[in-house]
Write a protein that holds these residues in place. Structure first.
Motif, PDB file in Angstrom:
ATOM      1  N   ALA A   1      45.859  44.816  38.759  1.00 38.67           N
ATOM      2  CA  ALA A   1      46.882  43.779  38.623  1.00 38.67           C
ATOM      3  C   ALA A   1      48.257  44.392  38.398  1.00 38.67           C
ATOM      4  O   ALA A   1      49.255  43.962  38.987  1.00 38.67           O
ATOM      5  CB  ALA A   1      46.521  42.831  37.476  1.00 38.67           C
TER       6      ALA A   1
ATOM      7  N   ASP B   1      54.840  34.270  38.918  1.00 40.67           N
ATOM      8  CA  ASP B   1      53.397  34.049  39.045  1.00 40.67           C
ATOM      9  C   ASP B   1      52.760  35.222  39.761  1.00 40.67           C
ATOM     10  O   ASP B   1      53.303  35.729  40.746  1.00 40.67           O
ATOM     11  CB  ASP B   1      53.109  32.778  39.870  1.00 40.67           C
ATOM     12  N   LEU B   2      51.592  35.611  39.276  1.00 40.83           N
ATOM     13  CA  LEU B   2      50.811  36.662  39.926  1.00 40.83           C
ATOM     14  C   LEU B   2      49.377  36.175  40.030  1.00 40.83           C
ATOM     15  O   LEU B   2      48.800  35.729  39.047  1.00 40.83           O
ATOM     16  CB  LEU B   2      50.859  37.953  39.103  1.00 40.83           C
ATOM     17  N   SER B   3      48.827  36.245  41.229  1.00 43.51           N
ATOM     18  CA  SER B   3      47.456  35.785  41.450  1.00 43.51           C
ATOM     19  C   SER B   3      46.693  36.874  42.194  1.00 43.51           C
ATOM     20  O   SER B   3      47.081  37.266  43.292  1.00 43.51           O
ATOM     21  CB  SER B   3      47.519  34.496  42.280  1.00 43.51           C
ATOM     22  N   VAL B   4      45.640  37.375  41.566  1.00 42.27           N
ATOM     23  CA  VAL B   4      44.892  38.505  42.126  1.00 42.27           C
ATOM     24  C   VAL B   4      43.449  38.100  42.421  1.00 42.27           C
ATOM     25  O   VAL B   4      42.780  37.515  41.570  1.00 42.27           O
ATOM     26  CB  VAL B   4      44.856  39.698  41.139  1.00 42.27           C
ATOM     27  N   SER B   5      42.979  38.393  43.631  1.00 36.20           N
ATOM     28  CA  SER B   5      41.561  38.219  43.973  1.00 36.20           C
ATOM     29  C   SER B   5      40.931  39.599  44.081  1.00 36.20           C
ATOM     30  O   SER B   5      41.437  40.465  44.793  1.00 36.20           O
ATOM     31  CB  SER B   5      41.413  37.475  45.302  1.00 36.20           C
TER      32      SER B   5
ATOM     33  N   VAL C   1      43.508  41.513  46.832  1.00 36.24           N
ATOM     34  CA  VAL C   1      44.667  40.910  47.476  1.00 36.24           C
ATOM     35  C   VAL C   1      45.407  40.098  46.411  1.00 36.24           C
ATOM     36  O   VAL C   1      44.782  39.352  45.654  1.00 36.24           O
ATOM     37  CB  VAL C   1      44.259  40.000  48.649  1.00 36.24           C
TER      38      VAL C   1
ATOM     39  N   LYS D   1      48.970  37.676  45.435  1.00 37.21           N
ATOM     40  CA  LYS D   1      50.223  36.999  45.754  1.00 37.21           C
ATOM     41  C   LYS D   1      51.110  37.090  44.525  1.00 37.21           C
ATOM     42  O   LYS D   1      50.654  36.881  43.400  1.00 37.21           O
ATOM     43  CB  LYS D   1      49.990  35.519  46.060  1.00 37.21           C
TER      44      LYS D   1
ATOM     45  N   THR E   1      55.074  35.999  42.911  1.00 40.56           N
ATOM     46  CA  THR E   1      56.312  35.237  43.052  1.00 40.56           C
ATOM     47  C   THR E   1      57.305  35.790  42.043  1.00 40.56           C
ATOM     48  O   THR E   1      56.980  35.935  40.862  1.00 40.56           O
ATOM     49  CB  THR E   1      56.047  33.744  42.794  1.00 40.56           C
TER      50      THR E   1
END
Lengths: 135, 135, 135, 135
Positions: A54, A78-82, A122, A124, A126
């Motif tokens: 992350a 915002d941070l979104s991790v898969s 992966v 995303k 912001t």
């Protein structure tokens, strides 16, 4: 400020230095960062701690955002991790690029690969631009 | 395995040890983890690096998931962090609890506070259980 | 503009009208929206389509954001939904509140409940304010 | 079951039918879905309601997941949408593909375009497979 100057800023950032993050490539709106897999960055099971993934993804997204709007600072909104696959070896690299940039906000997508070139995460991100680069 | 045993596992996890993460409280399905703000964990501007916030939130969510289904290991599937306020001082703590747990998946919500008790980040984490606790 | 005026705007919004969204409660920085479970909103298996849950959660977050900064319009920046349980009956309600609001950005958290009061989804929403309320 | 059969299932799903979703292309692990921009799907300002974008992205991700593991049903675990640009005209299309698939979980990435081919939203979706296709 030139894009190349960011390399020095990123690599001397205190926490990124602790992780051993290097800037491998950087141009307006994209970059590749990497770090070495090592024991201190793992969790039990000898896989890279998800927090490291992350952190690397956030650093890469932030670097892409900084390179897109040179001279402006940014903070993560915002941070979104898969997490697709565990990382258990080799150089870990994160390739990030701007999906859409503006005056106030930049959206990035970041792919994280292990030493074998497998896509392992992966993210995303912001980012919100601040007006000054207050280092 | 008892819930209390997790404290030792978490605090001896290599990367969490590097961050200085402590388990302050733990019970079935919830926990509070903390770390000290210090220079090595910052980014430029002297605020906590967002990667540290993400790592702490992921560790807290994972700890809540482990405490909910004792004896099973887990991996993070998805982590989503919203950064509300920069963190620039004091003890940083993360309070996490299970939103919904099952045999395969646990959902957690985690609030991260700075030393003054301000809510600085909120994270959702999704964890997938593995059948064995392979330490 | 008063908070109460938003109820009319929301309920007359074309897509929200198609879904049958009602504003049950609204005050500065929080709201509760609801809709009825019905066949046209389902997916196979007779459960509410996850897109309806996402749309209701986004509407509730947007409504909370609008109520927090009256007179400004907003657009969604990021929406992240975790689906805890399928929804198969009753009135579906979404309770949303501001986690942190500012001049430019508002962060919200939204809980979605089914007709029995079970927590079925949790969403984080990030909204960006536009200067005019251009209806 | 063959991949082609999914087209009929998706297009006859009650809520997706309400939105007017069409399956334009489908193969193992990827698909393209579309819908027409129309008044009933908008919010004030005459832009597509963000809930429609989320619903279309979720449907596309779910369709990619179904096509990857034919004969299994799935439910959405997590959906994360970043809204890059408002959509105000034309055919709206969502291209989704599997980032990583397994027995239990599939991760997808979905790009949503407006009628001019602008990238307007990017979504990550995580899906959990159920053993039976209980239609």
């Amino acid at each position: 400020m030139e894009v190349g100057v960011l390399k020095e800023f990123i690599e001397n950032d205190p926490f990124l230095k602790l992780l051993g993050v290097r800037v491998e490539k950087i141009q307006a709106g994209s970059c590749r960062l990497s770090l070495n897999y090592k024991k201190e960055l793992t969790r039990f099971g000898n896989i890279l701690n998800g927090g490291v993934t992350a952190a690397l993804a956030d650093a890469a997204g932030g670097c892409a955002a900084l390179s897109y709007n040179l001279g402006k600072n940014e903070v993560t909104v915002d941070l979104s991790v898969s997490y697709l696959r565990p990382i258990s070896e080799g150089k870990v690299s994160a390739e990030s690029s701007i999906l859409k940039g503006g005056e106030s906000i930049a959206f990035t997508i970041t792919n994280v690969y292990d030493g074998k070139g497998n896509l392992c995460a992966v993210a995303k991100g912001t980012y919100f631009y601040l007006n000054e680069f207050n280092i």
